[in-house]
Design a protein around this motif. Structure first.
Motif, short mmCIF file in Angstrom:
data_model
loop_
_atom_site.label_atom_id
_atom_site.label_comp_id
_atom_site.label_asym_id
_atom_site.label_seq_id
_atom_site.Cartn_x
_atom_site.Cartn_y
_atom_site.Cartn_z
N LYS A 1 14.16 34.53 57.38
CA LYS A 1 14.20 34.24 58.91
C LYS A 1 15.13 33.29 59.25
CE LYS A 1 12.63 34.19 63.34
NZ LYS A 1 13.99 33.51 63.78
N LYS B 1 23.80 40.07 70.94
CA LYS B 1 24.05 40.42 69.35
C LYS B 1 25.16 39.91 68.74
CE LYS B 1 21.15 44.61 68.90
NZ LYS B 1 21.19 45.98 68.71
N LYS C 1 28.28 37.83 60.48
CA LYS C 1 28.19 37.70 61.92
C LYS C 1 29.43 38.34 62.64
CE LYS C 1 25.66 33.20 61.96
NZ LYS C 1 25.73 31.91 62.70
N VAL D 1 20.44 41.02 60.81
CA VAL D 1 19.94 41.63 62.13
C VAL D 1 19.53 40.85 63.02
CG1 VAL D 1 19.91 44.10 60.86
CG2 VAL D 1 17.92 42.42 60.73
N LYS D 2 19.15 41.45 64.19
CA LYS D 2 18.41 40.69 65.32
C LYS D 2 17.14 40.48 65.00
CE LYS D 2 18.29 38.25 69.02
NZ LYS D 2 18.73 36.84 69.41
N GLU D 3 16.30 41.77 64.65
CA GLU D 3 14.96 41.84 64.44
C GLU D 3 14.66 42.75 63.30
OE1 GLU D 3 12.85 43.67 67.48
OE2 GLU D 3 14.78 44.75 68.48
N GLN E 1 25.08 39.30 65.05
CA GLN E 1 24.47 39.69 63.60
C GLN E 1 25.45 40.84 63.24
OE1 GLN E 1 22.12 39.67 66.17
NE2 GLN E 1 21.24 37.65 65.81
N ASP F 1 23.52 46.44 63.88
CA ASP F 1 22.50 46.70 64.78
C ASP F 1 21.21 47.20 64.12
OD1 ASP F 1 22.30 49.90 64.84
OD2 ASP F 1 24.59 49.32 65.18
N THR F 2 20.08 47.10 64.64
CA THR F 2 18.83 47.56 64.03
C THR F 2 18.71 48.92 63.53
OG1 THR F 2 17.95 47.85 66.13
CG2 THR F 2 17.60 45.79 65.11
N ASN G 1 18.82 32.79 64.54
CA ASN G 1 19.11 33.76 65.63
C ASN G 1 18.89 35.26 65.05
OD1 ASN G 1 21.03 33.74 63.95
ND2 ASN G 1 22.92 34.30 65.33
N GLY G 2 17.93 35.45 64.08
CA GLY G 2 17.77 36.70 63.52
C GLY G 2 17.41 36.53 62.13
#
Length: 341
Positions: free
Chosen positions: A323, A270, A182, A297-299, A272, A275-276, A326-327
Motif C-alpha cells: 500500500k 491517475k 508514475k 496501480v490506483k487500486e 500511477q 491503469d487497472t 496514492n495507490g
C-alpha cells in the motif's frame, strides 16, 4: 494423468480465470482441470467467446479438451506442443475479439512461435476493452515486456450483430523485465470511431472532453473517424504514454443517453504507472519473466487479485502487494519454465 485443479469460482469467478489458466497451461504444458466455471455469474459456465479462445488454443497447442461446451462448468485441458499456424476464426455475433487476443498473443509469443490469425466478431462491445485499447495500449505494454505483435483492423463490429474483423500477426518473442512507475506526461490522445451516428453529436461529446482536459493542463490530440459497421455505435479511447507509464481508459457510446459514459476525473487523477485493466493483462507474461516486474496501480481490483492467485498457482511465481499513499505497488517475481526455453 495428473491435473492441476483450478477453482473457477475463486475470487471474482469470471472469464479471467479461464483465460489465464488455459494460456498458462499451454505455455507450461501443465494439464489443468477447471471446476465451478463462472460460478459467480448470472449465467454460469462457458460462453461462446470462451469457447473460441479454448478452440484456438487447442489448435495452437495440439491439446486434448474435455467439457468444452456452452454452459459447461467443468473443463479439462491437456496441452501438447505449440505450433506456428495460420488460422481463420469466427466468434459469432458480437463476442469480444479483444478478450480472445489477450490470451493468444502471450501464448504464441512466449513459446517463440508465429501466428497469423483472421478473426471475426465484436471489436467494440460491453465488458471488454475496445480494439483500439488493444492496438494502442496493450501493444505498447507488451512491446516493453518483449512481446511483439501487429494488428490490422478490417471492420468494426458493435453489439448486437458484431461482424467486426481483424488480422493479427504474433511473432516469436523473448520476455524482458520492465517496470511502470508514475505518470509524468501531460499529453493525452483521444481516439473516437463511430458508425451510423450523427457526427455533430460525436463532435460535441469530444469537444467537451477536450475542454475538460485542457482546463486541467493537459495537451490533447484528437482523432475522430467514421468507420462503417453493421450496427450503429461508437467507441472512445483516451490514453497517455511516457517512458514510465501507460494509462488508458475506454468506453462505448450510450445510445439511450447520447453520451459517452466515462469518468474523466478518474483518468485525470491517475498518476500511477498503469491503469487497472492493463494490470490484469500483464500478470501472465510477468509471471514467466525471470526477475522482478513492478507496477503502480490506483487500486487492486477483484480481477487483478484473482489473476495473481491463479497465475501463482500454475507457474509458482511469487507476488506481493504494498500500500502506498496514492495507490498500490504490485511486485511479481517471475519464473522461467523449462518448457519455454
Amino acid at each position: 494423468m495428473d491435473f492441476l485443479k483450478i477453482n473457477g469460482g475463486h475470487g471474482e469467478g469470471g472469464g479471467q480465470i479461464i483465460r489465464s489458466a488455459i494460456a498458462l497451461a499451454c505455455i507450461t504444458k501443465q494439464s489443468i482441470h477447471l471446476e465451478n466455471i463462472r460460478k459467480n455469474r448470472k449465467v454460469s459456465g462457458l460462453r461462446p467467446q470462451h469457447l473460441t479462445s479454448i478452440r484456438i488454443l487447442q489448435k495452437i497447442s495440439n491439446a486434448k479438451v474435455i467439457g468444452a461446451g456452452i454452459g459447461s462448468t467443468e473443463l479439462k485441458f491437456i496441452p501438447g506442443d505449440i505450433d506456428s499456424l495460420e488460422l481463420s476464426e469466427d466468434v459469432g455475433t458480437a463476442g469480444s475479439i479483444s478478450l480472445i487476443l489477450q490470451v493468444l498473443i502471450p501464448v504464441v509469443a512466449i513459446a517463440q512461435k508465429k501466428l497469423s490469425l483472421t478473426i471475426k466478431g465484436g471489436t467494440d462491445v460491453l465488458w471488454s476493452p475496445c480494439i483500439d485499447y488493444t492496438q494502442y495500449v496493450l501493444k505498447e505494454a507488451f512491446s516493453r515486456m518483449g512481446i511483439k505483435f501487429s494488428l490490422e483492423l478490417i471492420k468494426r463490429g458493435y453489439y448486437p450483430k458484431g461482424g467486426g474483423e481483424i488480422k493479427l500477426q504474433v511473432f516469436p518473442s523473448k520476455l524482458k523485465l520492465t517496470s511502470f512507475a508514475k505518470r509524468k506526461t501531460n499529453n493525452v490522445k483521444i481516439i473516437c470511431t463511430f458508425s451510423k451516428i450523427a457526427i455533430e453529436i460525436i463532435e460535441r461529446e469530444i469537444q467537451q472532453m477536450k475542454n475538460k482536459f485542457t482546463n486541467e493542463g493537459f495537451k490533447v490530440e484528437v482523432e475522430i473517424t467514421n468507420q462503417e459497421a453493421m450496427d450503429s455505435g461508437a467507441s472512445l479511447l483516451i490514453y497517455s504514454i511516457d517512458e514510465n507509464s501507460i494509462i488508458g481508459v475506454d468506453c462505448l457510446f450510450d445510445k439511450k443517453t447520447q453520451r459517452f459514459d466515462l469518468n474523466f476525473e478518474k483518468f485525470i487523477k491517475k498518476t500511477q504507472g498503469i491503469d487497472t485493466n492493463l494490470a490484469d493483462m500483464l500478470v501472465v507474461p510477468a509471471s514467466l519473466c525471470p526477475g522482478r516486474t513492478t507496477f503502480l496501480v490506483k487500486e487492486i481490483t477483484k480481477h487483478l487479485e484473482t489473476n495473481l492467485f491463479v497465475t501463482s498457482k500454475i507457474t509458482g511465481c511469487k507476488y506481493g502487494i504494498g500500500k502506498l499513499d496514492n495507490g498500490f505497488e504490485v511486485i511479481i517475481e517471475g519464473v522461467s519454465n523449462s518448457s519455454i526455453k
